[in-house]
Every structure is written in structure tokens, then in C-alpha cells.
Design a protein around this motif. Structure first.
Motif, PDB file in Angstrom:
ATOM      1  N   SER A   1      25.468 -29.843   5.625  1.00  0.00           N
ATOM      2  CA  SER A   1      26.800 -30.294   5.881  1.00  0.00           C
ATOM      3  C   SER A   1      27.534 -31.426   5.089  1.00  0.00           C
ATOM      4  O   SER A   1      28.439 -31.803   5.069  1.00  0.00           O
TER       5      SER A   1
ATOM      6  N   GLN B   1      21.798 -37.232   5.766  1.00  0.00           N
ATOM      7  CA  GLN B   1      21.648 -36.330   6.763  1.00  0.00           C
ATOM      8  C   GLN B   1      20.664 -37.116   7.506  1.00  0.00           C
ATOM      9  O   GLN B   1      19.516 -37.452   6.905  1.00  0.00           O
TER      10      GLN B   1
ATOM     11  N   SER C   1      21.635 -30.462   9.646  1.00  0.00           N
ATOM     12  CA  SER C   1      22.957 -29.808   9.760  1.00  0.00           C
ATOM     13  C   SER C   1      23.355 -28.764   8.595  1.00  0.00           C
ATOM     14  O   SER C   1      23.433 -29.358   7.535  1.00  0.00           O
TER      15      SER C   1
ATOM     16  N   ASP D   1      25.916 -25.723   7.032  1.00  0.00           N
ATOM     17  CA  ASP D   1      27.016 -24.832   7.333  1.00  0.00           C
ATOM     18  C   ASP D   1      26.827 -23.554   6.639  1.00  0.00           C
ATOM     19  O   ASP D   1      26.221 -23.489   5.379  1.00  0.00           O
TER      20      ASP D   1
ATOM     21  N   LYS E   1      26.838 -22.454  12.099  1.00  0.00           N
ATOM     22  CA  LYS E   1      26.329 -23.783  12.036  1.00  0.00           C
ATOM     23  C   LYS E   1      24.927 -24.150  12.241  1.00  0.00           C
ATOM     24  O   LYS E   1      24.605 -23.550  13.409  1.00  0.00           O
TER      25      LYS E   1
ATOM     26  N   LYS F   1      22.338 -26.803  13.799  1.00  0.00           N
ATOM     27  CA  LYS F   1      22.192 -28.490  14.205  1.00  0.00           C
ATOM     28  C   LYS F   1      20.783 -28.770  14.800  1.00  0.00           C
ATOM     29  O   LYS F   1      20.258 -27.712  15.503  1.00  0.00           O
TER      30      LYS F   1
ATOM     31  N   CYS G   1      15.802 -26.439  16.035  1.00  0.00           N
ATOM     32  CA  CYS G   1      17.246 -26.392  15.913  1.00  0.00           C
ATOM     33  C   CYS G   1      17.968 -25.400  16.720  1.00  0.00           C
ATOM     34  O   CYS G   1      17.303 -24.311  17.168  1.00  0.00           O
TER      35      CYS G   1
END
Length: 212
Positions: free
Chosen positions: A117, A121, A125, A127, A141, A143, A151
């Protein structure tokens, strides 16, 4: 065949997800699917990853393609037939991986892509974009904390959970030098797609650790 966990309870905040046959309808189940993903720390002939159901039946294997200019992985079903293949983009600031149907690398066979993302980081994360979409709103997504091996995968709204992953500690996995992940895929969510995301997540973080 996939099996369900009797201890599963759907969170009250979660809307009933739409059927998501991203890789194929045969990878959908109307109940939660519990999977174990084992990454062998030493590359053996039967693959880098093995994926089993709760009864220990092999569902998928992931193998690295050697003699290639690109990092490339292939997800095989229990019969050894290619389901999809992963390929890292050669020039990508956000560490983008592209996933194709079967053993293809043709742009017309792209199923989805996933990227970090952001460049920097502190938490995991990703995308995820379906098809050839690379610049619009993401469709899913990921996360969590890769350090903790925990996760959650969400639909693009960032609120609807579709799968969860956590580290699985067993005496056997420690003794045999394996990384083992427990994954719960929610009802009507493509579990081949979720397995692919976990593998990509692992590859991105392994590369980051190598650089560090």
C-alpha cells in the motif's frame, strides 16, 4: 474437498459477502474453510508450500519456476494441474505481483495483482486489484503484522472480512524447519485466491528481510 471448522462464528459486524469466484466457482464453499499452509524452509522436490484441509488432505502446492529472469511461482491443485501463476513485475516501486490463470503469463489471463500500500511500512498492508485494474480503488486489502504472522483480508471497503491468517505453532513444524500458517476463509470466498494472497504476502516480506 474442503472442510469447515465447527468453532467458527461469523462476526456480527460482517455483512454476508457476495460470492467471489475469482479463480473459479469450484473454489467456493457456503461454509468457512480452514486451511493450513506450510512453507518448507528448505526447497524440496514437492514444492515450496503445501496447503492442506483440516483432515490433512493436500489441496494445493506452490512451486518456484527456475531458470527464469523473473520471480515466478505456480499454484498447483492436488492433481498437479496449474491453477494460477504468480509473477513479480520487474520494475515496481510498490513490489507488485501479478497473478495469471493457469500457467499463463499473457496479459489477457491476468486474474488480479497485489502491491504494498505504501513504500514505507511498519505494518503489513497490501492493496489487491482484480483484472488489469492497477490505478483505481482496490478490490481487497490485506492488513496486519507479518512479524506476528497475523493478517486479515478485507473486501475493498476495508470493513468486510473475507479471511484471516495466523501463525500456527506445532511441534512437528518446529522440528522439521517449517513455517506454518492457519487460514480461515469465510463462506462464499474463493479459497484459491486467498492462498495466492498469503503466498504473495510471504514473498514480499521475505524479499524485504533479505534486503535488510
Amino acid at each position: 474437498m474442503a472442510y469447515t471448522s465447527s468453532s467458527y462464528a461469523q462476526p456480527s459486524h460482517m455483512a454476508n459477502p457476495m460470492a467471489m469466484g475469482i479463480v473459479g466457482p469450484k473454489f467456493l464453499a457456503p461454509y468457512p474453510v480452514d486451511l493450513t499452509i506450510v512453507r518448507k524452509l528448505m526447497s524440496l522436490s514437492d514444492g515450496n508450500f503445501g496447503v492442506t484441509d483440516v483432515n490433512g488432505n493436500i489441496m494445493f502446492k506452490v512451486k518456484a519456476k527456475h531458470l527464469s529472469l523473473r520471480d515466478r511461482r505456480v499454484l498447483l491443485d492436488a492433481s498437479g494441474i496449474p491453477v494460477l501463476s504468480f509473477q513479480k513485475k520487474l520494475i515496481s516501486l510498490h513490489n507488485r505481483w501479478v497473478v495469471f490463470r493457469g500457467d499463463s503469463s499473457d496479459s489477457k489471463d491476468i486474474i488480479f495483482s497485489a502491491k504494498q500500500s505504501s513504500l514505507v511500512q511498519f505494518k503489513t498492508s497490501l492493496d489487491v486489484f482484480l483484472g488489469n485494474n492497477e490505478h483505481g480503488n482496490c478490490d481487497f486489502k490485506v492488513k496486519g503484522s507479518w512479524f506476528d504472522r497475523s493478517c486479515t483480508i478485507y473486501a475493498g471497503d476495508g470493513r468486510t472480512i473475507v479471511a484471516q491468517m495466523h501463525k500456527k505453532h506445532t511441534v512437528q513444524s518446529i522440528a522439521l524447519g517449517k513455517d506454518t500458517f492457519a487460514v480461515t476463509v469465510y463462506p462464499n470466498v474463493d479459497y484459491a485466491f486467498i492462498v495466492a494472497l498469503v503466498v504473495i504476502l510471504h514473498e514480499i516480506n521475505e524479499e524485504k528481510n533479505d534486503v535488510e
